[in-house]
Design a protein around this motif. Structure first.
Motif, PDB file in Angstrom:
ATOM      1  N   UNK A 175       0.860  -1.220   0.043  1.00 15.37           N
ATOM      2  CA  UNK A 175       0.099   0.030  -0.198  1.00 15.37           C
ATOM      3  C   UNK A 175       0.700   1.111   0.026  1.00 15.37           C
ATOM      4  N   UNK A 176       0.367   2.180  -0.716  1.00 11.37           N
ATOM      5  CA  UNK A 176       1.210   3.539  -0.730  1.00 11.37           C
ATOM      6  C   UNK A 176       1.031   4.422   0.592  1.00 11.37           C
ATOM      7  N   UNK A 177       2.308   4.661   0.966  1.00 11.32           N
ATOM      8  CA  UNK A 177       2.484   5.348   2.446  1.00 11.32           C
ATOM      9  C   UNK A 177       1.780   6.718   2.182  1.00 11.32           C
ATOM     10  N   UNK A 178       1.077   7.294   3.217  1.00 10.33           N
ATOM     11  CA  UNK A 178       0.379   8.723   3.087  1.00 10.33           C
ATOM     12  C   UNK A 178       1.082   9.555   4.007  1.00 10.33           C
ATOM     13  N   UNK A 179       1.935   8.934   4.993  1.00  8.49           N
ATOM     14  CA  UNK A 179       2.716  10.018   5.978  1.00  8.49           C
ATOM     15  C   UNK A 179       3.758  10.623   5.104  1.00  8.49           C
ATOM     16  N   UNK A 180       3.837  11.933   5.495  1.00  8.53           N
ATOM     17  CA  UNK A 180       5.060  12.827   4.801  1.00  8.53           C
ATOM     18  C   UNK A 180       4.377  13.344   3.391  1.00  8.53           C
ATOM     19  N   UNK A 181       3.252  12.991   2.943  1.00  3.87           N
ATOM     20  CA  UNK A 181       2.858  13.532   1.483  1.00  3.87           C
ATOM     21  C   UNK A 181       1.957  14.767   1.801  1.00  3.87           C
ATOM     22  N   UNK A 182       1.943  15.767   1.066  1.00  4.99           N
ATOM     23  CA  UNK A 182       1.084  16.903   0.895  1.00  4.99           C
ATOM     24  C   UNK A 182       0.308  16.769  -0.550  1.00  4.99           C
ATOM     25  N   UNK A 183      -1.017  17.251  -0.225  1.00  8.91           N
ATOM     26  CA  UNK A 183      -2.153  16.979  -1.130  1.00  8.91           C
ATOM     27  C   UNK A 183      -1.587  17.977  -2.427  1.00  8.91           C
TER      28      UNK A 183
END
Ligand SMILES: Cc1cc2nc3c(=O)[nH]c(=O)nc-3n(C[C@H](O)[C@H](O)[C@H](O)COP(=O)(O)OP(=O)(O)OC[C@H]3O[C@@H](n4cnc5c(N)ncnc54)[C@H](O)[C@@H]3O)c2cc1C
Length: 418
Positions: A402-410
């Protein structure tokens, strides 16, 4: 009872799946057989660097057998066909293998002969592909003696392996000819069947702007009908022409031909339909598919193949234990995009989510959607990671199905030095 698992293909997916299964199941519980037609495992991302003299074919090839853990049987012969109903694989050397679970990992094959003229006059003289070691090696010689004119990079049609590789080729060509001091004498064109530089809109806009900044012409919705090597022209089905002095073509891709000889296994392109989240083949519950061989709507990339590994191994365990399968794979893909001048971009996305800005794999990590030296080093180090971690099937914390979401900005961040 010892379960018999037969894995077709000893490339990225077949090797990592076999090694992970060997770690999970002792030899008295699972007999593992990997079949491949040859013993040359090519680190395919390295092919991009060969035409520019940045690596050599012999530095990116290793024996397949040596990448497999002890206790895995390797058969070097082609697969002739699978009889799903009999749960048997027929090999070209006449052997028949019975299986309890079958893993299809035979990747995608190039079919240049499907495009009119592509392998005709001029093939490997002024029309090349860098998608094979032979083609990439021949192109190195042609680029070294190229002293001006028009180079076109063309994708005949999707799907292709690593959809960013043609763009990377152009960015590296821009850099290469600048280094040689003749960039002003070289016109670079990208002719693609897509309506932009890439399949994903956010990344497509950014990559399209980068092509424009580097003075690379973008020709969109170009469906190549003919390659005229003698006349130096690409001709599209709607009659448009793109002239060239040297063409770098990514040919049509299909699944392995044996899939077409295996009743019920594949689609019309010989790719193998599978559930896009469990990776179980539509053909039968005891058949699973990993990597480029499947028709799931994920990118055909080594990263995808790697991320699918968790799901496929867990679902083989569940299938054998009679448990419901885990819908674990979310289409997670990531790609380093070499942009020349010792820099690269990184994009990370899945079935639902467009490439986002921020960092990967967590709040501290490689910058996303941004050119940086760190990403370039990441791309270079990936070869080591491939042979020593990805193929052996080692667990890497934070990297999985699964794609990690932590550290991402929209919102995507603008291109700039990190
Ligand atoms: C130029 C280029 C650049 C790339 N760059 C990147 C990148 O930067 N990042 C990235 O993530 N991915 C990249 N890729 C894509 C990546 O290499 C593939 O997606 C990945 O290797 C797929 O793994 P696979 O196991 O599905 O197929 P493969 O690794 O191709 O393995 C398939 C195997 O099946 C075997 N086989 C096929 N038919 C038969 C048969 N009939 N009998 C027996 N054996 C058979 C083949 O010999 C082969 O060993 C690149 C690819 C190319 C060509």
């Amino acid at each position: 009872m010892t379960q018999r698992v037969v894995i077709l293909g000893g490339g990225t997916g077949g090797t990592l799946a076999a090694n992970r299964l060997r770690r999970m199941f002792p030899a008295d519980e699972m007999q593992l057989t990997v079949v491949d037609q040859d013993d040359r495992h090519v680190y395919q991302p390295g092919l991009l660097f060969v035409p520019f003299g940045l690596t050599h074919p012999e530095d990116i090839v290793r024996p397949r057998r040596r990448q497999l853990h002890r206790g895995i049987d390797f058969r070097q012969t082609a697969v002739d066909r699978v009889e799903i109903g009999d749960e048997q694989v027929h090999l070209a050397d006449g052997t028949v293998l019975d299986y309890d679970v079958l893993v299809v990992a035979t990747g995608a094959v190039l079919v240049p002969e499907e495009t009119e003229g592509l392998t005709g006059p001029g093939w490997m003289e002024k029309v090349f592909t860098f998608y094979t070691p032979e083609g990439a090696g021949a192109l190195e010689g042609a680029l070294a003696t190229f002293d001006g004119g028009r180079i076109v990079v063309n994708v005949v049609d999707m799907p292709i392996k690593c959809p960013v590789a043609p763009l990377e080729f152009l960015f590296l060509a821009d850099w290469y000819f600048q280094e040689r001091g003749i960039r002003d004498r070289v016109e670079l064109t990208y002719a693609t069947p897509l309506d932009g530089a890439f399949t994903k809109p956010v990344a497509s806009d950014q990559l399209g702007s980068m092509l424009a900044e580097k003075g690379i012409e973008l020709v969109t919705e170009f469906n190549t009908g003919e390659v005229d090597g003698e006349g130096g022209r690409l001709v599209s089905y709607d009659g448009r022409e793109v002239p060239f002095d040297l063409a770098v073509v990514v040919p049509l891709h299909g699944g392995a031909p044996y899939v077409g000889r295996s009743p019920g296994l594949g689609d019309e392109l010989n790719f193998v339909p599978a559930d896009e989240r469990t990776l179980q083949a539509k053909a039968a519950p005891n058949v699973f598919v990993i990597g480029d061989a499947s028709s799931v709507p994920a990118s055909k990339a080594g990263s995808v193949t790697h991320f699918e590994g968790d799901t496929i191994v867990e679902n083989i365990r569940r299938h054998l234990a009679g448990e419901p399968l885990e819908p674990g794979f979310d289409g997670h893909a990531n790609c380093f995009i070499e942009t020349g001048f010792h820099k690269a971009l990184l994009i990370d996305f899945n079935y639902q989510t467009e490439p986002l800005g921020g960092h990967y794999p967590g709040a501290v990590g490689l910058p996303l959607l941004k050119e940086s030296r760190l990403n370039h080093l990441g791309k270079l180090m990936f070869q080591w990671f491939y042979w020593h971690s990805l193929l052996p099937g080692r667990e890497v914390p934070g990297i999985g199905s699964t794609m990690p979401t932590a550290g991402k900005v929209a919102a995507p961040t603008p291109t700039g030095e990190d």
